[in-house]
Design a protein around this motif. Structure first.
Motif, mmCIF file in Angstrom:
data_model
loop_
_atom_site.group_PDB
_atom_site.id
_atom_site.type_symbol
_atom_site.label_atom_id
_atom_site.label_comp_id
_atom_site.label_asym_id
_atom_site.label_seq_id
_atom_site.Cartn_x
_atom_site.Cartn_y
_atom_site.Cartn_z
ATOM 1 N N THR A 162 0.822 -1.214 0.000
ATOM 2 C CA THR A 162 0.000 0.000 0.000
ATOM 3 C C THR A 162 0.854 1.262 0.000
ATOM 4 O OG1 THR A 162 -0.182 -0.057 2.436
ATOM 5 C CG2 THR A 162 -1.944 -1.125 1.164
ATOM 6 N N ALA A 163 2.131 1.134 -0.365
ATOM 7 C CA ALA A 163 3.049 2.280 -0.321
ATOM 8 C C ALA A 163 2.738 3.313 -1.394
ATOM 9 C CB ALA A 163 4.490 1.797 -0.461
ATOM 10 N N GLY A 164 2.202 2.872 -2.527
ATOM 11 C CA GLY A 164 1.914 3.795 -3.619
ATOM 12 C C GLY A 164 2.819 3.641 -4.819
ATOM 13 N N PHE A 165 3.793 2.749 -4.747
ATOM 14 C CA PHE A 165 4.704 2.560 -5.869
ATOM 15 C C PHE A 165 3.955 1.978 -7.066
ATOM 16 C CE2 PHE A 165 7.665 1.807 -2.181
ATOM 17 C CZ PHE A 165 8.305 3.039 -2.287
ATOM 18 N N GLY A 166 4.270 2.487 -8.243
ATOM 19 C CA GLY A 166 3.684 1.965 -9.460
ATOM 20 C C GLY A 166 4.645 1.051 -10.190
ATOM 21 N N ALA A 168 6.098 -0.132 -14.345
ATOM 22 C CA ALA A 168 6.322 0.422 -15.680
ATOM 23 C C ALA A 168 5.118 0.224 -16.585
ATOM 24 C CB ALA A 168 7.563 -0.208 -16.306
ATOM 25 N N ASP A 169 4.252 -0.747 -16.260
ATOM 26 C CA ASP A 169 3.075 -0.967 -17.097
ATOM 27 C C ASP A 169 1.860 -0.171 -16.641
ATOM 28 O OD1 ASP A 169 2.546 -2.346 -14.784
ATOM 29 O OD2 ASP A 169 2.104 -4.257 -15.743
ATOM 30 N N ASN A 170 2.002 0.668 -15.596
ATOM 31 C CA ASN A 170 0.909 1.537 -15.191
ATOM 32 C C ASN A 170 0.697 2.621 -16.248
ATOM 33 O OD1 ASN A 170 2.111 1.219 -11.881
ATOM 34 N ND2 ASN A 170 0.163 0.403 -12.581
ATOM 35 N N SER A 171 -0.526 2.755 -16.714
ATOM 36 C CA SER A 171 -0.791 3.696 -17.806
ATOM 37 C C SER A 171 -0.503 5.135 -17.409
ATOM 38 C CB SER A 171 -2.251 3.565 -18.261
ATOM 39 O OG SER A 171 -3.134 3.805 -17.176
ATOM 40 N N LYS A 172 -0.675 5.469 -16.140
ATOM 41 C CA LYS A 172 -0.532 6.858 -15.726
ATOM 42 C C LYS A 172 0.909 7.340 -15.734
ATOM 43 C CE LYS A 172 -4.657 7.245 -12.824
ATOM 44 N NZ LYS A 172 -5.160 7.536 -11.455
ATOM 45 N N LEU A 173 1.770 6.647 -15.055
ATOM 46 C CA LEU A 173 3.146 7.120 -14.946
ATOM 47 C C LEU A 173 4.175 6.075 -15.331
ATOM 48 C CD1 LEU A 173 4.297 7.391 -11.209
ATOM 49 C CD2 LEU A 173 2.374 6.043 -11.925
ATOM 50 N N GLY A 174 3.745 5.088 -16.110
ATOM 51 C CA GLY A 174 4.644 4.011 -16.497
ATOM 52 C C GLY A 174 5.873 4.498 -17.231
ATOM 53 N N LYS A 175 5.723 5.546 -18.051
ATOM 54 C CA LYS A 175 6.873 6.055 -18.799
ATOM 55 C C LYS A 175 7.928 6.632 -17.859
ATOM 56 C CE LYS A 175 4.371 7.100 -23.081
ATOM 57 N NZ LYS A 175 3.950 8.165 -24.025
ATOM 58 N N LEU A 176 7.487 7.314 -16.825
ATOM 59 C CA LEU A 176 8.440 7.872 -15.855
ATOM 60 C C LEU A 176 9.177 6.760 -15.109
ATOM 61 C CD1 LEU A 176 6.371 10.814 -14.286
ATOM 62 C CD2 LEU A 176 8.260 10.993 -15.920
ATOM 63 N N ILE A 177 8.433 5.727 -14.738
ATOM 64 C CA ILE A 177 9.039 4.607 -14.014
ATOM 65 C C ILE A 177 10.025 3.872 -14.905
ATOM 66 C CG2 ILE A 177 8.548 2.378 -12.925
ATOM 67 C CD1 ILE A 177 5.881 3.593 -11.971
#
Length: 425
Positions: A162-166, A168-177
């Motif tokens: 539940t930390a909040g880490f995303g 790379a396949d998350n659509s929202k910020l995957g590019k940043l990751i």
């Protein structure tokens, strides 16, 4: 393809039903109070063999202990089809996320020493995570819009995802990751943490359950709090005391002949040998991940599971206290955490400290079978283990299949162990 898969599923159902109805001989009546009686053994054999015969897995092994005794072991098919090496109990496999409970156990040894509290902010020990931001969108120029977190990430958040880490396949910020590339194997855990501390979160801590790199941060926390390299710490405080010498990040050359090949299923009965992951385990890398990276044998991993069913102790060696194991096997997710990524696909479960925890019986025959109170996890190559305290049962299933269980292997194996769900209702 759908027709062939349906035929396989129907065949397995018939095998389960047939084995269920087989009468017991007088000589076998003393196993009637066990989960793994002769009928269960027959079901398991039939189901695992059927998956190999269908061509959907190359090889599989299963080991089950009940009430301190080995009650089942068998292996079918090949660990390496091309080399014609059969799957057996000495086969070494990639366990991927079944590394996570081992990391959680290492972390909780420090908890028992009073080195931290679960609700301590991570930043108390790792200032790299002191100024986290949450990604909320992009402005007109495509720049990320960030806001302050509602509260700090806690160590409990790390242990329950539940930390909040995303990812790379998350659509929202995957590019940043993906651009940050924190989990690059050439990074150290310290470098990984430095990068992650500068990468936005997907959501505010505690608001959602999102599977991701939280357990890699746990490994970093072990390293930071103990002052010892994570690989050395987990070896000294968990693996070696349990006698798990075959559970390693790096497979030495003289053991590589036992290393199973990993296969990608590309269609019904079609497997292609993976050529990407082998080098992850045959050379040392700076990054010693907590969330993945270990290899093991089925007997080694059973030692870990047996320690847990015995509430932290095995063969007079105590790894954790009983109350710590109980805490780890207790659901830590509040009802307010309604966004739970893929966790609902595991059945009627919550999440404890690095384990899924079954909180209710299966609601239908379509769900994964199991017993309330069990805790478990699995791995990307379709491996699985669980601990069933009610029946004093531990099970480990080893296979090397990508993508993750596309054929219902786990569901069929669980049904074979406990009997079809409809018989339990």
């Amino acid at each position: 393809m759908r027709i062939l898969r349906s035929l396989l599923t129907f065949t397995i159902f018939l095998l389960l039903a047939c084995c269920k109805e087989t009468p017991k001989s007088d000589a076998r009546q003393d196993d009637s109070n066990l989960v793994i009686n002769e009928r269960a053994k027959g079901r398991i054999d039939s189901v695992l063999k059927a998956f190999v015969d269908s061509g959907n897995i190359a090889g599989v092994s299963a080991l089950i202990f009940e009430k301190d005794k080995e009650v089942y072991f068998n292996a079918f098919g090949d660990a390496d089809r091309e080399a014609k090496k059969p799957m057996d109990r000495h086969t070494i496999v990639q366990i991927y996320s079944m590394t996570k409970p081992i990391t959680g156990t290492a972390l909780m040894t420090l908890y028992e020493e009073g080195k931290f509290d679960l609700d301590d902010p991570v930043a108390k020990y790792a200032p790299e995570f002191a100024n986290m931001k949450v990604y909320v969108g992009e402005d007109a120029d495509g720049n990320p819009i960030l806001e302050e977190t509602n509260r700090p990430i806690t160590i409990r958040d790390l242990t329950r995802h539940t930390a909040g880490f995303g990812n790379a396949d998350n659509s929202k910020l995957g590019k940043l990751i993906a651009k940050a590339d924190a989990l690059n194997r050439n990074n150290t855990l310290e470098k990984m943490a430095e990068i992650m501390g500068k990468t936005p979160l997907l959501f505010h801590p505690g608001e959602q359950w999102q599977y991701g790199p939280s357990v890699d941060v746990q490994a970093f926390m072990v390293e930071r709090i103990s002052g010892q390299p994570y690989g050395d710490y987990v070896r000294e405080h968990v693996l070696d005391p349990l006698g798990m010498q075959q559970t390693r990040y790096l497979i030495p050359e003289n053991d590589r002949h036992r290393f199973a090949a990993l296969y990608r299923r590309t269609g019904e009965g079609i497997l292609e040998r993976d050529t990407v992951t082998y080098g992850n385990y045959t050379k040392p890398w700076p990054l010693t991940r907590g969330g993945s990276g270990l290899t093991s044998t089925i007997d080694d991993y059973m030692r870990f599971a047996q320690m847990l069913v015995h509430r932290g102790t095995i063969d007079s060696v105590q790894i954790l206290r009983p109350e710590t194991v109980e805490l780890m096997a207790t659901n830590q997710l509040a009802d307010s955490v309604t966004e739970r990524h893929f966790l609902p696909s595991k059945g009627q479960v919550g999440f404890g400290i690095d384990f899924a925890v079954r909180v209710a019986p299966p609601s239908s025959s379509e769900e994964n079978n199991g017993v309330v109170g069990e805790f478990f996890w699995d791995g990307a190559a379709s491996t699985l283990f669980w601990v069933d305290p009610k029946n004093e049962l531990t099970a480990v299933l080893f296979v090397q299949l990508f993508p993750y269980d596309p054929i219902g292997l786990h569901k069929s194996f669980r049904d074979a162990v406990y009997g079809p769900i409809e018989s339990n209702q």
